[in-house]
Design an enzyme around this catalytic site. Structure first.
Site, PDB file in Angstrom:
ATOM      1  N   LYS A   1     157.786  15.170 123.725  1.00 54.08           N
ATOM      2  CA  LYS A   1     158.342  16.050 122.637  1.00 54.08           C
ATOM      3  C   LYS A   1     159.256  15.384 121.768  1.00 54.08           C
ATOM      4  O   LYS A   1     159.719  13.995 122.122  1.00 54.08           O
ATOM      5  CB  LYS A   1     159.245  17.251 123.346  1.00 54.08           C
ATOM      6  CG  LYS A   1     160.242  16.620 124.272  1.00 54.08           C
ATOM      7  CD  LYS A   1     160.837  17.915 124.843  1.00 54.08           C
ATOM      8  CE  LYS A   1     161.921  17.275 125.868  1.00 54.08           C
ATOM      9  NZ  LYS A   1     162.604  18.440 126.828  1.00 54.08           N
TER      10      LYS A   1
ATOM     11  N   ARG B   1     167.922  29.464 130.771  1.00 51.65           N
ATOM     12  CA  ARG B   1     167.449  29.498 129.317  1.00 51.65           C
ATOM     13  C   ARG B   1     166.065  30.079 129.538  1.00 51.65           C
ATOM     14  O   ARG B   1     166.115  31.243 128.988  1.00 51.65           O
ATOM     15  CB  ARG B   1     167.358  28.044 129.090  1.00 51.65           C
ATOM     16  CG  ARG B   1     168.597  27.077 129.048  1.00 51.65           C
ATOM     17  CD  ARG B   1     168.469  25.770 128.338  1.00 51.65           C
ATOM     18  NE  ARG B   1     167.283  25.144 128.941  1.00 51.65           N
ATOM     19  CZ  ARG B   1     166.968  23.822 128.581  1.00 51.65           C
ATOM     20  NH1 ARG B   1     167.816  23.163 127.920  1.00 51.65           N
ATOM     21  NH2 ARG B   1     165.751  23.380 128.905  1.00 51.65           N
TER      22      ARG B   1
ATOM     23  N   TYR C   1     186.812   2.213 106.298  1.00 47.45           N
ATOM     24  CA  TYR C   1     187.312   3.538 106.086  1.00 47.45           C
ATOM     25  C   TYR C   1     188.441   3.538 107.017  1.00 47.45           C
ATOM     26  O   TYR C   1     188.151   3.706 108.230  1.00 47.45           O
ATOM     27  CB  TYR C   1     186.171   4.590 105.807  1.00 47.45           C
ATOM     28  CG  TYR C   1     185.204   4.669 104.821  1.00 47.45           C
ATOM     29  CD1 TYR C   1     185.699   4.792 103.534  1.00 47.45           C
ATOM     30  CD2 TYR C   1     183.920   4.344 104.935  1.00 47.45           C
ATOM     31  CE1 TYR C   1     184.985   4.757 102.482  1.00 47.45           C
ATOM     32  CE2 TYR C   1     183.035   4.358 104.003  1.00 47.45           C
ATOM     33  CZ  TYR C   1     183.523   4.432 102.668  1.00 47.45           C
ATOM     34  OH  TYR C   1     182.717   4.557 101.735  1.00 47.45           O
TER      35      TYR C   1
HETATM   36  C1  LIG Z   1     162.314  17.648 128.028  1.00 44.84           C
HETATM   37  C2  LIG Z   1     161.848  18.197 129.279  1.00 44.84           C
HETATM   38  C3  LIG Z   1     161.652  17.354 130.455  1.00 44.84           C
HETATM   39  C4  LIG Z   1     162.153  16.058 130.553  1.00 44.84           C
HETATM   40  O1  LIG Z   1     163.140  15.959 130.793  1.00 44.84           O
HETATM   41  P1  LIG Z   1     163.844  14.100 130.989  1.00 44.84           P
HETATM   42  O2  LIG Z   1     165.163  14.675 131.426  1.00 44.84           O
HETATM   43  O3  LIG Z   1     163.601  13.422 129.608  1.00 44.84           O
HETATM   44  O4  LIG Z   1     163.073  13.727 132.019  1.00 44.84           O
HETATM   45  C5  LIG Z   1     160.955  18.130 131.286  1.00 44.84           C
HETATM   46  N1  LIG Z   1     160.609  19.520 131.425  1.00 44.84           N
HETATM   47  C6  LIG Z   1     160.822  19.988 130.556  1.00 44.84           C
HETATM   48  C7  LIG Z   1     160.765  21.713 130.553  1.00 44.84           C
HETATM   49  C8  LIG Z   1     161.527  19.617 129.340  1.00 44.84           C
HETATM   50  O5  LIG Z   1     161.733  20.475 128.383  1.00 44.84           O
END
Ligand SMILES: *Cc1c(COP(=O)(O)O)cnc(C)c1O
Length: 365
Positions: free
Chosen positions: A35, A130, A256
């Site tokens: 993702k 969630r 800055y």
């Molecule tokens: C992003 C995600 C993962 C992976 O999480 P990591 O902490 O990066 O391993 C696993 N399951 C779901 C449902 C996610 O949204």
């Protein structure tokens, strides 16, 4: 010459990390989570390193289309399922598996016309609050799905809130198993932190695991454990060069807000990298950085296009010297992204995902 900043993605390191995750959860099939454009790396750049995964998991339908276009013929899972009814048409066309986390998604499936029934992952809300059906409502959601001709196999999933921390996962693992005990189907609950910390436990690794950040070489439970502790390799290097050198006298300040003042004569380097490249502005004086592969620190505030670094430990450095913001230096020295994230009060995930559009990206094992 272009501005010298460059991100480099290392597919061989992705492959190494995938194998590492597999060793931690033996016999489980592995979803490689890509993702957010493979956590900022670019799906097309890492897919080669993920060839041995059992499936690709992601959120965006457009990313699923890209993965198919790149020739991936194995399973693809939409981790949040579909967002509107017509997304189901794409699922049918590209044979995407999808999570089902709410009643509306079941309604849409019930109204969907498809030749080939869908493979779905029914999501349980086992405590994170969630997505998903609570344990009390899980069985009735399953029964509804199970009665639909549009649905083929139903698998079970949940997600951990504290796999990286003190609270742990036991309460959620227990809730999940209790509610799914006598239901037929494959199970998938472990994210990266659970894979590394609990992958040896059969009731956690189950049929599938979901490997995300572990693939990209950041320790999910840093600073308790480091990437080196887990034998993970960095998959992204952010590098640039010195574009100026300044000699400071005692009392001179930098950048800055004059946030850093020299207390003795010193030399600093100006690096072509700033927050507009994705380097976190919250990194204050003292953030680790490598110059010619030698560890030193930032001084003063991060600005949009530049940061300043202390050259005291690297007296030979000068205009054009290599600077490694995170990842792997030319001499092989490593600067874990987790250390930089820590200095900014965030996590490696965010830095990878925040790599800016203007940074050119190369691929190099
Ligand atoms: C992003 C995600 C993962 C992976 O999480 P990591 O902490 O990066 O391993 C696993 N399951 C779901 C449902 C996610 O949204």
């Amino acid at each position: 010459m272009p501005r010298p900043i460059l991100a480099t993605v290392h597919p061989a390191a992705v492959q190494h990390n995938l194998e590492r995750a597999r060793r931690a959860a033996p016999d489980a099939r592995l979803w490689a989570v890509v993702k957010a454009n493979a956590y900022g790396h670019g799906i097309e750049r890492v897919l080669e390193g993920l060839r041995s995964a059992d499936g690709i998991a992601l959120l965006d339908l457009s990313e699923a289309e890209r993965v198919r276009q790149l020739g991936w013929r194995g399973p693809i899972l939409l981790l949040e399922g579909v967002f509107e009814p017509r997304d189901l048409e794409l699922c049918s066309r590209l044979s995407l598996w999808h999570a089902v986390h709410c009643d509306a998604q079941i309604d849409w499936l019930a109204a969907h016309k498809t030749q080939a029934p869908h493979r779905v992952f029914l999501k349980m809300n086992s405590g994170m609050n969630r997505l998903g059906f609570t344990p009390e409502r899980y069985r009735s959601a399953w029964a509804r799905l199970n009665a639909l001709p549009q649905v083929d196999e139903i698998s079970f999933m949940t997600h951990f809130s504290d796999a990286d921390g003190a609270r742990g996962i036991a309460h959620q693992v227990q809730a999940f198993h209790r509610a799914t005990e006598d239901l037929p189907g494959e199970r998938c609950i472990a994210n990266s932190a659970a894979i590394l910390r609990h992958g040896g436990e059969a009731e956690v690794r189950l049929d599938w695991v979901r490997a995300g950040i572990v693939l990209y070489g950041s320790a999910p439970d840093y600073p308790e454990r480091t990437a080196a502790d887990w034998d993970l390799q960095p998959t992204m290097t952010l590098s640039s060069r010195l574009i100026a050198v300044q000699r400071l006298q005692a009392g001179d300040s930098v950048g800055y807000g004059s946030r850093f003042t020299a207390d003795a004569p010193m030399t600093i380097g100006v690096v072509a990298c700033g927050y507009a490249d994705g380097y976190p502005r919250h990194c204050d004086t003292g953030t680790p950085v490598l110059v010619d592969g030698v560890r030193t620190r930032t001084v003063g505030r991060v600005s949009m296009d530049m940061i300043t670094v202390d050259l005291t430990p690297v007296p030979a450095a000068g205009l054009g010297s290599e600077v490694t913001l995170w990842g792997r230096a030319g001499n092989g020295a490593l600067l874990p992204i987790d250390e930089v994230a820590r200095a900014a009060g965030t996590v490696g995930y965010e830095l990878m995902c925040a790599l800016a559009q203007r940074v050119p990206v190369a691929v190099q094992d």
